[in-house]
Design an enzyme around this catalytic site. Sequence first.
Site, PDB file in Angstrom:
ATOM      1  N   GLU A  92       0.826  -1.214   0.000  1.00  0.00           N
ATOM      2  CA  GLU A  92       0.000   0.000   0.000  1.00  0.00           C
ATOM      3  C   GLU A  92       0.855   1.257   0.000  1.00  0.00           C
ATOM      4  O   GLU A  92       1.984   1.261   0.492  1.00  0.00           O
ATOM      5  CB  GLU A  92      -0.934  -0.009   1.211  1.00  0.00           C
ATOM      6  CG  GLU A  92      -2.016  -1.064   1.048  1.00  0.00           C
ATOM      7  CD  GLU A  92      -2.860  -1.287   2.284  1.00  0.00           C
ATOM      8  OE1 GLU A  92      -4.052  -1.590   2.124  1.00  0.00           O
ATOM      9  OE2 GLU A  92      -2.341  -1.187   3.407  1.00  0.00           O
ATOM     10  N   CYS A 330      -0.234   5.274  10.661  1.00  0.00           N
ATOM     11  CA  CYS A 330       0.939   4.503  11.083  1.00  0.00           C
ATOM     12  C   CYS A 330       0.546   3.175  11.719  1.00  0.00           C
ATOM     13  O   CYS A 330      -0.289   3.142  12.621  1.00  0.00           O
ATOM     14  CB  CYS A 330       1.724   5.284  12.131  1.00  0.00           C
ATOM     15  SG  CYS A 330       2.912   6.368  11.420  1.00  0.00           S
TER      16      CYS A 330
END
Length: 340
Positions: A92, A330
């Site tokens: 990704e 994150c």
Amino acid sequence: MIKKNLCGSTPDEIMDLFKGSSCTRDNAVSILNSVYKKRSSDFSKIFKIPARLRNEIIDNSCSGLFQPVSSEVSEDKTVKYLFRTETGKMFETIYIPDNKRNTVCVSTQSGCRMGCSFCMTGRYGFHGDLSAGEILNQIISIPEAASVTHLVFMGMGEPLDNLDSVIKACEILTAEWGLAISPRNITVSTVGITPGVERFLTDSNCNLTLSLYSPFADERIKMVPAEKVYPVIKIIEIMKNYPLKKKRRLSLAYVMIREKNDSERHLERLIELLTGSEIRINLLPYHPVGKDSNASSIMEKMQYFKHNLVISGISASIRKSRGADISAACGLLAAGLKIT
Ligand code: SF4
């Protein structure tokens, strides 16, 4: 016949590849301009090179550029792209618009083998390294490519576990004949692999950020298994002693977890570690993964840490979280899979 992908190549490699057609350095730069700057896969439009060379390129090579297979847009306008290589590796890439600063967060591996306890990518497992071309393609082949100003290597994978490809990608990103992005606008993030840190500091001009999680080894080891082999305190010493060139940034990323690493004791140790150094610290909110019962520190606590670090002479900032609603923040990247 398998055609050679040109994305990820340097001018020297192009000259060597097409030496049979007497490819000069100027020719090689024209060919790479077509891939890196024009983002084109159509070599018939490279008019600055001899016809014989153009025909050889068309017959024997391809750009190596490939489009994402899907995308998701966050309510804060962050976009998450899913790529799949021709060999089936999935990874990704995140595009983060923020006024005039538009950042792409790239992956360096499909999955990761570092096994950090809080990270969805770690749980996804390791599915292979990305080549320099596959890293660069994430910047070149997204629809927002022309507006990108900053890059962070904070997507899937541990960049220093795929160092040859990362250093090569950084060389191409910053070269005039490549994407011509300032090394000051490129940051590579690591959980800390000591030999990789030393090599990266020497062989690249880009910024480096080290993910800390805890300044105490007994706590950090439970979250970051790499701590067993590569103690973070030694890596911070290497970073402190590195003769920093003007404008190059070395920093620590400190994800703040409520009642885990946000105590007075942690703050005092951070101040002790960083006082007198040029290393900056970025404080980040925590994103629980799966059935994790941990939570992010509250904003007041993050501001308290920042204030005390700053009045101790340490450059500190709080980073906003982006794209959490589409699992783009994150520690949440897992190639579209729902991992618990
Ligand atoms: S935090 Fe980074 S190094 Fe650790 S498992 Fe996740 S992607 Fe890998």
